[in-house]
Design a protein around this motif. Sequence first.
Motif, PDB file in Angstrom:
ATOM      1  N   TYR A 157      66.070  15.320  -0.519  1.00 16.69           N
ATOM      2  CA  TYR A 157      66.652  15.347  -1.738  1.00 16.69           C
ATOM      3  C   TYR A 157      66.572  12.992  -1.269  1.00 16.69           C
ATOM      4  O   TYR A 157      65.858  12.459  -1.921  1.00 16.69           O
ATOM      5  CB  TYR A 157      67.441  15.381  -2.551  1.00 16.69           C
ATOM      6  N   LEU A 158      67.592  12.805  -0.601  1.00 17.37           N
ATOM      7  CA  LEU A 158      68.609  11.393  -0.544  1.00 17.37           C
ATOM      8  C   LEU A 158      66.663  10.571   0.044  1.00 17.37           C
ATOM      9  O   LEU A 158      66.671   9.728  -0.106  1.00 17.37           O
ATOM     10  CB  LEU A 158      69.340  11.604   0.949  1.00 17.37           C
ATOM     11  N   LYS A 159      66.531  11.117   1.096  1.00 17.79           N
ATOM     12  CA  LYS A 159      65.031  10.832   1.755  1.00 17.79           C
ATOM     13  C   LYS A 159      63.860  10.071   0.687  1.00 17.79           C
ATOM     14  O   LYS A 159      63.078   8.782   0.276  1.00 17.79           O
ATOM     15  CB  LYS A 159      64.045  11.275   3.144  1.00 17.79           C
TER      16      LYS A 159
ATOM     17  N   SER B  71      67.171   5.158 -14.542  1.00 17.29           N
ATOM     18  CA  SER B  71      66.877   5.677 -15.130  1.00 17.29           C
ATOM     19  C   SER B  71      66.627   7.797 -14.360  1.00 17.29           C
ATOM     20  O   SER B  71      66.119   7.741 -13.143  1.00 17.29           O
ATOM     21  CB  SER B  71      64.545   5.373 -14.517  1.00 17.29           C
ATOM     22  N   LEU B  72      66.617   8.343 -14.769  1.00 16.01           N
ATOM     23  CA  LEU B  72      66.931   9.914 -14.350  1.00 16.01           C
ATOM     24  C   LEU B  72      65.964  10.471 -13.716  1.00 16.01           C
ATOM     25  O   LEU B  72      65.932  10.859 -13.161  1.00 16.01           O
ATOM     26  CB  LEU B  72      67.124  10.334 -15.476  1.00 16.01           C
ATOM     27  N   MET B  73      64.495   9.349 -14.278  1.00 12.07           N
ATOM     28  CA  MET B  73      63.200   9.651 -13.154  1.00 12.07           C
ATOM     29  C   MET B  73      63.242   9.503 -12.223  1.00 12.07           C
ATOM     30  O   MET B  73      62.805  10.268 -10.329  1.00 12.07           O
ATOM     31  CB  MET B  73      62.094   9.190 -13.829  1.00 12.07           C
ATOM     32  N   ASN B  74      64.239   8.848 -10.849  1.00  7.54           N
ATOM     33  CA  ASN B  74      64.161   8.712  -9.551  1.00  7.54           C
ATOM     34  C   ASN B  74      65.096  10.126  -9.351  1.00  7.54           C
ATOM     35  O   ASN B  74      64.046  10.423  -8.504  1.00  7.54           O
ATOM     36  CB  ASN B  74      65.411   7.210  -9.026  1.00  7.54           C
ATOM     37  N   PRO B  75      66.046  10.471  -9.902  1.00  4.09           N
ATOM     38  CA  PRO B  75      66.949  12.305  -9.373  1.00  4.09           C
ATOM     39  C   PRO B  75      65.392  12.894  -9.444  1.00  4.09           C
ATOM     40  O   PRO B  75      65.563  14.170  -8.843  1.00  4.09           O
ATOM     41  CB  PRO B  75      67.925  11.518  -9.925  1.00  4.09           C
ATOM     42  N   PHE B  76      65.093  12.774 -11.153  1.00  5.88           N
ATOM     43  CA  PHE B  76      64.069  13.802 -11.213  1.00  5.88           C
ATOM     44  C   PHE B  76      63.004  13.786  -9.873  1.00  5.88           C
ATOM     45  O   PHE B  76      62.845  14.730 -10.008  1.00  5.88           O
ATOM     46  CB  PHE B  76      63.521  13.688 -12.745  1.00  5.88           C
ATOM     47  N   CYS B  77      62.224  13.245  -9.763  1.00  5.11           N
ATOM     48  CA  CYS B  77      61.287  12.496  -8.596  1.00  5.11           C
ATOM     49  C   CYS B  77      61.760  13.155  -7.750  1.00  5.11           C
ATOM     50  O   CYS B  77      60.823  14.285  -7.205  1.00  5.11           O
ATOM     51  CB  CYS B  77      60.307  11.574  -9.213  1.00  5.11           C
TER      52      CYS B  77
ATOM     53  N   ALA C 197      62.075  17.862  -3.437  1.00  6.08           N
ATOM     54  CA  ALA C 197      63.316  18.596  -2.631  1.00  6.08           C
ATOM     55  C   ALA C 197      63.125  20.180  -2.573  1.00  6.08           C
ATOM     56  O   ALA C 197      63.137  20.771  -2.172  1.00  6.08           O
ATOM     57  CB  ALA C 197      64.559  18.108  -3.121  1.00  6.08           C
ATOM     58  N   GLY C 198      63.369  20.354  -4.268  1.00  8.23           N
ATOM     59  CA  GLY C 198      63.211  21.971  -4.641  1.00  8.23           C
ATOM     60  C   GLY C 198      61.577  22.517  -4.497  1.00  8.23           C
ATOM     61  O   GLY C 198      61.258  23.486  -3.455  1.00  8.23           O
TER      62      GLY C 198
ATOM     63  N   ASN D 282      70.449  20.658 -10.366  1.00 12.16           N
ATOM     64  CA  ASN D 282      72.083  20.766  -9.601  1.00 12.16           C
ATOM     65  C   ASN D 282      72.304  19.433  -8.694  1.00 12.16           C
ATOM     66  O   ASN D 282      73.536  18.397  -8.876  1.00 12.16           O
ATOM     67  CB  ASN D 282      72.134  21.482  -8.380  1.00 12.16           C
ATOM     68  N   LEU D 283      70.648  18.475  -8.666  1.00  8.72           N
ATOM     69  CA  LEU D 283      70.830  17.084  -7.967  1.00  8.72           C
ATOM     70  C   LEU D 283      71.050  15.932  -8.625  1.00  8.72           C
ATOM     71  O   LEU D 283      71.640  15.222  -8.447  1.00  8.72           O
ATOM     72  CB  LEU D 283      69.302  17.687  -6.713  1.00  8.72           C
ATOM     73  N   VAL D 284      70.017  16.064 -10.005  1.00  7.07           N
ATOM     74  CA  VAL D 284      70.545  15.181 -11.358  1.00  7.07           C
ATOM     75  C   VAL D 284      71.498  15.288 -11.322  1.00  7.07           C
ATOM     76  O   VAL D 284      72.042  13.700 -11.148  1.00  7.07           O
ATOM     77  CB  VAL D 284      69.364  15.351 -12.308  1.00  7.07           C
ATOM     78  N   LEU D 285      72.167  16.189 -11.396  1.00  8.24           N
ATOM     79  CA  LEU D 285      73.508  16.345 -12.149  1.00  8.24           C
ATOM     80  C   LEU D 285      74.645  15.705 -11.315  1.00  8.24           C
ATOM     81  O   LEU D 285      75.443  14.684 -11.399  1.00  8.24           O
ATOM     82  CB  LEU D 285      74.016  17.715 -12.080  1.00  8.24           C
ATOM     83  N   TRP D 286      74.237  16.219  -9.661  1.00  9.32           N
ATOM     84  CA  TRP D 286      75.143  15.671  -8.583  1.00  9.32           C
ATOM     85  C   TRP D 286      74.890  13.840  -8.380  1.00  9.32           C
ATOM     86  O   TRP D 286      75.918  13.401  -8.206  1.00  9.32           O
ATOM     87  CB  TRP D 286      74.451  16.039  -6.862  1.00  9.32           C
ATOM     88  N   GLU D 287      74.249  13.132  -8.696  1.00  7.45           N
ATOM     89  CA  GLU D 287      73.511  11.854  -8.243  1.00  7.45           C
ATOM     90  C   GLU D 287      74.223  11.576  -9.003  1.00  7.45           C
ATOM     91  O   GLU D 287      74.523  10.173  -9.150  1.00  7.45           O
ATOM     92  CB  GLU D 287      72.115  11.559  -8.638  1.00  7.45           C
TER      93      GLU D 287
END
Length: 237
Positions: free
Chosen positions: A75-77, A92-98, A103-104, A172-177
């Motif tokens: 996810y981080l990379k 933009s939420l699209m960054n953590p979304f992608c 990652a998933g 999980n990851l979008v919320l974490w971001e």
Amino acid sequence: MVGGVLSSPFFLIKTQFQSHANDKSIAVGQQHQHTKMIPAFRDIYRKYGLLSFWRGSTSSIPKIGVASLVQIPTYLKTLEFVKSKQIFQERSLMNPFCASMVAGLLMSLVMAPFDLMSTRFYNQGVDANGKGLIYKNLLDCGIKIYKSEGPLGFYKGWTVNYFRLGPHTLLNLVLWEQLRYYYHEYEVEHPEIVKWSIHGQVHSPKYLDKINKLLKELLTFCHENADIHVNVRVSVN
């Protein structure tokens, strides 16, 4: 890892419940005649003992381990890569979304073989001593699946598994971001908050008197116990 150990009894019951079919013509694999959760726990305990609840944990623990190993670094990379390309705006939420979708995807790929083996471990029949009738251990299970079903046999049900893990990872990851961002903003706006660093530093004049008092008590204790040495540094911004 701890989660895999603690959840093993529940995963065992869940697998046996889901594999049970009322119509024998469509039944697949070992059929366990459980009707409710508590009686199922009681029945398994009486027949095979306490350790039988963890007979599939040798596959579920590696499954959780490899998932944890892949999820956050991927996810981080990916997030770093997406942001560097400036495809979307910085916030933009699209960054953590992608990034979370990638990652998933990778997480479901590395989990699939262990997920399949854990399901077969939990669902296989056992003898009077609670030993599996088909698979002896994780290696034996993997070899038998490979020989009879080939490499792709480990990825049976992968599509369904991805549609289960994908949304979970995404949320999980979008919320974490978002939480990471808001935490950083809060730190910037409230510099008076006490911050403890790994070196024992404190950045807050507000609490300095209390800390000095505690340090004096600690140093007094250390002088009374000559074999104890403490090195503490306090700084104030």
